[in-house]
Motif scaffolding. Structure first.
Motif, PDB file in Angstrom:
ATOM      1  N   VAL A  75       0.422  -1.059   0.429  1.00  0.00           N
ATOM      2  CA  VAL A  75       0.151   0.099  -0.230  1.00  0.00           C
ATOM      3  C   VAL A  75       0.874   1.318   0.084  1.00  0.00           C
ATOM      4  CG1 VAL A  75      -1.797  -1.162   1.174  1.00  0.00           C
ATOM      5  CG2 VAL A  75      -0.419  -0.384   2.667  1.00  0.00           C
ATOM      6  N   ARG A  76       2.057   1.141  -0.732  1.00  0.00           N
ATOM      7  CA  ARG A  76       2.533   2.174  -0.089  1.00  0.00           C
ATOM      8  C   ARG A  76       2.483   3.490  -1.283  1.00  0.00           C
ATOM      9  NH1 ARG A  76       4.854   6.812  -0.202  1.00  0.00           N
ATOM     10  NH2 ARG A  76       6.947   7.106  -0.300  1.00  0.00           N
ATOM     11  N   ASP A  77       1.934   3.191  -2.012  1.00  0.00           N
ATOM     12  CA  ASP A  77       1.255   4.257  -3.033  1.00  0.00           C
ATOM     13  C   ASP A  77       0.242   4.514  -2.864  1.00  0.00           C
ATOM     14  OD1 ASP A  77      -0.511   2.145  -3.343  1.00  0.00           O
ATOM     15  OD2 ASP A  77      -0.931   1.936  -5.021  1.00  0.00           O
ATOM     16  N   ARG A  78      -0.691   4.266  -1.712  1.00  0.00           N
ATOM     17  CA  ARG A  78      -1.819   4.988  -1.413  1.00  0.00           C
ATOM     18  C   ARG A  78      -1.522   6.042   0.775  1.00  0.00           C
ATOM     19  NH1 ARG A  78      -5.153   0.504   1.313  1.00  0.00           N
ATOM     20  NH2 ARG A  78      -6.558   2.264   1.923  1.00  0.00           N
ATOM     21  N   VAL A  79       0.195   5.824   0.716  1.00  0.00           N
ATOM     22  CA  VAL A  79       0.375   7.090   1.780  1.00  0.00           C
ATOM     23  C   VAL A  79       1.101   7.846   1.021  1.00  0.00           C
ATOM     24  CG1 VAL A  79       2.054   6.606   3.684  1.00  0.00           C
ATOM     25  CG2 VAL A  79       0.127   5.101   3.264  1.00  0.00           C
ATOM     26  N   PHE A  80       0.950   9.366   2.346  1.00  0.00           N
ATOM     27  CA  PHE A  80       1.635  10.180   2.054  1.00  0.00           C
ATOM     28  C   PHE A  80       3.699  10.069   3.439  1.00  0.00           C
ATOM     29  CE2 PHE A  80       4.130  14.582   2.641  1.00  0.00           C
ATOM     30  CZ  PHE A  80       4.060  14.734   1.929  1.00  0.00           C
ATOM     31  N   LEU A  81       3.931   9.382   2.696  1.00  0.00           N
ATOM     32  CA  LEU A  81       5.200   9.168   3.437  1.00  0.00           C
ATOM     33  C   LEU A  81       5.955   9.896   3.722  1.00  0.00           C
ATOM     34  CD1 LEU A  81       6.176   7.011   5.440  1.00  0.00           C
ATOM     35  CD2 LEU A  81       7.652   6.250   3.523  1.00  0.00           C
ATOM     36  N   ALA A  82       6.502  10.362   5.704  1.00  0.00           N
ATOM     37  CA  ALA A  82       6.846  11.697   6.233  1.00  0.00           C
ATOM     38  C   ALA A  82       7.728  11.032   7.229  1.00  0.00           C
ATOM     39  CB  ALA A  82       6.310  12.928   6.729  1.00  0.00           C
ATOM     40  N   THR A  83       9.125  11.520   6.640  1.00  0.00           N
ATOM     41  CA  THR A  83      10.141  11.071   7.756  1.00  0.00           C
ATOM     42  C   THR A  83      11.330  12.721   8.107  1.00  0.00           C
ATOM     43  OG1 THR A  83      11.926   9.593   8.715  1.00  0.00           O
ATOM     44  CG2 THR A  83      12.141  10.369   6.161  1.00  0.00           C
ATOM     45  N   LYS A  84      12.493  12.107   8.942  1.00  0.00           N
ATOM     46  CA  LYS A  84      13.344  13.939   8.920  1.00  0.00           C
ATOM     47  C   LYS A  84      14.632  12.561   9.558  1.00  0.00           C
ATOM     48  CE  LYS A  84       9.632  14.839  12.234  1.00  0.00           C
ATOM     49  NZ  LYS A  84       9.191  13.700  12.014  1.00  0.00           N
ATOM     50  N   CYS A  85      15.276  14.042   9.363  1.00  0.00           N
ATOM     51  CA  CYS A  85      16.995  13.948   9.531  1.00  0.00           C
ATOM     52  C   CYS A  85      17.132  15.487  10.213  1.00  0.00           C
ATOM     53  CB  CYS A  85      16.904  13.923   7.920  1.00  0.00           C
ATOM     54  SG  CYS A  85      17.365  16.126   7.032  1.00  0.00           S
ATOM     55  N   GLY A  86      18.901  14.487  10.424  1.00  0.00           N
ATOM     56  CA  GLY A  86      19.511  15.704  11.253  1.00  0.00           C
ATOM     57  C   GLY A  86      19.231  15.765  12.718  1.00  0.00           C
ATOM     58  N   LEU A  87      19.270  14.273  12.875  1.00  0.00           N
ATOM     59  CA  LEU A  87      18.972  13.976  14.472  1.00  0.00           C
ATOM     60  C   LEU A  87      20.732  12.628  14.269  1.00  0.00           C
ATOM     61  CD1 LEU A  87      16.474  14.784  16.589  1.00  0.00           C
ATOM     62  CD2 LEU A  87      18.450  15.978  16.143  1.00  0.00           C
ATOM     63  N   ALA A  88      21.703  13.053  14.538  1.00  0.00           N
ATOM     64  CA  ALA A  88      22.264  11.641  15.177  1.00  0.00           C
ATOM     65  C   ALA A  88      22.786  11.799  16.884  1.00  0.00           C
ATOM     66  CB  ALA A  88      23.642  12.165  14.931  1.00  0.00           C
ATOM     67  N   TRP A  89      22.973   9.968  16.808  1.00  0.00           N
ATOM     68  CA  TRP A  89      22.997   9.611  18.228  1.00  0.00           C
ATOM     69  C   TRP A  89      24.276   8.467  18.568  1.00  0.00           C
ATOM     70  CZ3 TRP A  89      18.642   8.049  14.829  1.00  0.00           C
ATOM     71  CH2 TRP A  89      19.256   7.040  14.061  1.00  0.00           C
ATOM     72  N   ASP A  90      24.275   8.849  19.445  1.00  0.00           N
ATOM     73  CA  ASP A  90      25.350   7.662  19.986  1.00  0.00           C
ATOM     74  C   ASP A  90      25.145   5.697  20.670  1.00  0.00           C
ATOM     75  OD1 ASP A  90      25.342   7.720  22.485  1.00  0.00           O
ATOM     76  OD2 ASP A  90      26.897   9.269  22.909  1.00  0.00           O
ATOM     77  N   GLU A  91      26.423   4.890  20.373  1.00  0.00           N
ATOM     78  CA  GLU A  91      25.596   3.620  21.135  1.00  0.00           C
ATOM     79  C   GLU A  91      24.750   3.373  22.715  1.00  0.00           C
ATOM     80  OE1 GLU A  91      28.827   1.193  21.557  1.00  0.00           O
ATOM     81  OE2 GLU A  91      29.178   0.864  19.443  1.00  0.00           O
ATOM     82  N   ALA A  92      25.195   5.151  23.201  1.00  0.00           N
ATOM     83  CA  ALA A  92      24.597   5.107  24.621  1.00  0.00           C
ATOM     84  C   ALA A  92      23.251   6.136  24.164  1.00  0.00           C
ATOM     85  CB  ALA A  92      24.756   5.967  25.451  1.00  0.00           C
ATOM     86  N   GLY A  93      22.790   6.150  22.787  1.00  0.00           N
ATOM     87  CA  GLY A  93      21.402   6.522  22.978  1.00  0.00           C
ATOM     88  C   GLY A  93      21.888   7.821  23.547  1.00  0.00           C
TER      89      GLY A  93
END
Length: 327
Positions: A75-93
């Motif tokens: 159903v990918r074509d039925r969805v407006f899929l929004a995500t983000k970028c610009g945050l990094a994290w380390d092994e400790a979270g």
């Protein structure tokens, strides 16, 4: 389900979007992938086609769950899929801001893989990064758009001045910001600037992390690791004042044969400039409630009454600043 045109695009999106921060599990007590899939299925049945996620939600888990279900359900074509970028994290979270061009590219590539898609409908810079010029971040997104990896881009948690700088460098189509009955800081200049620059607004935190659901009592406590355990609104003595406002708002909802949650989200959708309200849910029953917030409007007198209650009961409001990752 009401639909609204996203400025700067040829697309309409549902006025309510499914927010998937809770799907990541981190800071929300875990998540069930099967149940999240059922939740997405129910959202689509209701006409909700806007799904918002981010790499940092569960450190990739939210995107993986959403991507797997969309792929398996075809159903990918039925969805407006929004995500983000610009945050990094380390092994400790530990999370840090990084909107450098290199980070943006790596985030987008990783999101494409986790979400099992060839292109993203919208990528938003999650938080402004003082160490990276805004123009450089926008240029990186423009390059990725030209490469066909994303259709549109936007920003999140940007101030009015930062948004103006971003629009001078490119064409962000949305600013995703915290906004609800109790957290109204964006009304001062961010919301007017979005309207002036023709930038859409995705409002997150629509029911203020459950506070506007009406389910909490003065004795309610939150375990360590739950984000509300660090939110000043949920700590005494402020908690009692917010609950007092909730108690006065509840009869207004009942007079409409609506729930308090419906009233809170309807108020949000009636604010000029708001494109969509993001509704966080991790079960079908939670997202099913969204249907009651659409198809009607609050009268001017009701809007004035809501403002009066909040003003009288919450005289020293607390914003969402505690959620911001370190600069």
């Amino acid at each position: 389900m009401e639909r609204r045109k996203l400025p700067g695009t040829d697309r309409e999106v549902s006025a309510i979007g499914l927010g998937t921060w809770v799907a990541g599990g981190a800071m929300w007590g875990g998540s069930d992938a099967r149940l999240i899939g059922k939740t997405i299925e129910k959202a689509l049945e209701l006409g909700i086609d806007l799904i918002d996620t981010a790499p940092v939600y569960g450190f990739g888990r939210s995107e993986e769950i959403v991507g797997a279900w969309l792929d398996e359900a075809k159903v990918r074509d039925r969805v407006f899929l929004a995500t983000k970028c610009g945050l990094a994290w380390d092994e400790a979270g530990r999370i840090r801001r990084d909107s450098s061009p290199a980070r943006i590219r790596s985030d987008v590539e990783a999101s494409l893989s986790r979400l099992r898609t060839e292109r993203l409908d919208l990528v938003q810079i999650h938080w402004p990064d003082p160490a990276t010029p805004i123009a450089a971040s926008i240029e990186a997104l423009e390059t990725l758009r030209e490469e066909g990896k994303l259709l549109w881009y936007g920003v999140s948690n940007y101030s009015a001045a930062q948004l103006a700088e971003a629009t001078a460098a490119g064409r962000p189509v949305v600013n995703q910001v915290p906004y609800n009955l109790f957290e109204r800081e964006i009304e001062e200049d961010v919301l007017p600037t979005c309207r002036e620059l023709d930038v859409g607004v995705f409002a997150y935190g629509a029911i203020c992390r459950g506070l506007l659901s009406g389910k909490f009592r003065p004795e309610t406590t939150f375990p360590e690791g739950d984000i509300r355990s660090s939110d000043p609104k949920f700590q005494p003595p402020r908690f009692a004042r917010y609950l007092a406002a909730v108690d006065r708002l509840r009869p207004m909802a009942y007079a409409r044969n609506k729930s308090l949650t419906h009233l809170a989200v309807r108020w949000l959708l009636d604010q000029p400039g708001v494109t969509a309200a993001l509704w966080g849910a991790r079960s079908p029953s939670q997202i099913e409630q969204a249907a009651g917030a659409t198809g009607w409007r609050l009268a001017p007198g009701e809007l004035e009454g809501i403002d009066r209650i909040v003003r009288e009961e919450v005289q020293a409001p607390i914003g969402p600043e505690f959620m911001a990752p370190p600069v």
